[in-house]
Design a protein around this motif. Structure first.
Motif, mmCIF file in Angstrom:
data_model
loop_
_atom_site.group_PDB
_atom_site.id
_atom_site.type_symbol
_atom_site.label_atom_id
_atom_site.label_comp_id
_atom_site.label_asym_id
_atom_site.label_seq_id
_atom_site.Cartn_x
_atom_site.Cartn_y
_atom_site.Cartn_z
ATOM 1 N N THR A 147 0.881 -1.344 -0.140
ATOM 2 C CA THR A 147 -0.126 -0.038 0.031
ATOM 3 C C THR A 147 0.759 1.188 0.143
ATOM 4 O O THR A 147 0.300 2.281 -0.322
ATOM 5 C CB THR A 147 -0.966 0.000 1.132
ATOM 6 N N GLN A 185 1.776 2.962 2.561
ATOM 7 C CA GLN A 185 1.395 3.841 3.459
ATOM 8 C C GLN A 185 1.920 3.157 4.977
ATOM 9 O O GLN A 185 2.005 2.424 5.101
ATOM 10 C CB GLN A 185 -0.169 3.719 3.755
ATOM 11 N N LYS A 237 1.243 3.752 8.243
ATOM 12 C CA LYS A 237 0.456 3.204 9.311
ATOM 13 C C LYS A 237 0.205 1.708 8.847
ATOM 14 O O LYS A 237 0.220 0.777 9.740
ATOM 15 C CB LYS A 237 -0.799 4.163 9.391
ATOM 16 N N SER A 277 7.759 6.432 6.054
ATOM 17 C CA SER A 277 6.830 7.610 5.593
ATOM 18 C C SER A 277 8.082 7.881 4.718
ATOM 19 O O SER A 277 7.693 8.591 3.378
ATOM 20 C CB SER A 277 6.296 8.424 6.327
#
Length: 168
Positions: free
Chosen positions: A81, A83, A85, A154
């Motif tokens: 993904t 991402q 988190k 990130s």
């Protein structure tokens, strides 16, 4: 074209294949109803599990044959993904699925493949404590370093998304 699209495609494809491979391993245990309990050394000792009730047989097949692969596949899907988190949660899910799979595998093998060790609720408590302790310690470390790890992820994912490659 962006490298992030390529990375996502590769990670999603690899994650899907690993999950399918895990389900295939579970199907092999389920369909043959025989498990190899060779301890990793020497000859092969086969334990018949066909006498288990249907739901226990399905559960045993998933725990013994597929859980590790499903954990790895979910890890790859979460990283796919891009991402931070979701990737962090993927690491925690991966950790717990691997720990549960390894605990169950070694609890079953240490019992010599006897009926009492076929279902996790029948394994002795002392067999789970070291695995549970290791999982909790690593989980606490990951939670403690969670913000730092998420910042790193990130940064990594943003650098991947910012890159592109030229197609000749």
């Amino acid at each position: 074209m962006r490298i992030s699209t390529l990375c996502k495609s590769i990670l999603f494809t690899a994650g899907g294949f690993v999950i399918l491979w895990g389900l295939y391993q579970a199907y092999g245990v389920f369909s043959s109803q025989v498990v190899d309990t060779n301890y990793g050394v020497g000859g092969h000792y086969f334990t018949r599990i066909g006498y288990l009730p249907f739901m226990s047989l399905v559960g045993f097949s998933l725990l013994f044959g597929a859980l590790e692969y499903i954990g790895i596949g979910l890890f790859l899907l979460c990283f796919g993904t891009l991402q931070a988190k979701i990737a962090w949660w993927g690491i925690l899910i991966f950790l717990w699925m691997i720990i549960i799979a390894q605990w169950y595998y070694w609890a079953f093998i240490s019992g010599g493949g006897i009926y009492d060790n076929l279902w996790p609720f029948n394994t002795p408590l002392t067999s789970i404590l070291p695995w549970l302790g290791a999982a909790l310690i690593v989980s606490f470390l990951l939670t403690g370093f969670g913000p730092l790890l998420q910042r790193f992820l990130s940064w990594l994912f943003l650098s991947i998304e910012a890159r592109s490659y030229k197609h000749d």
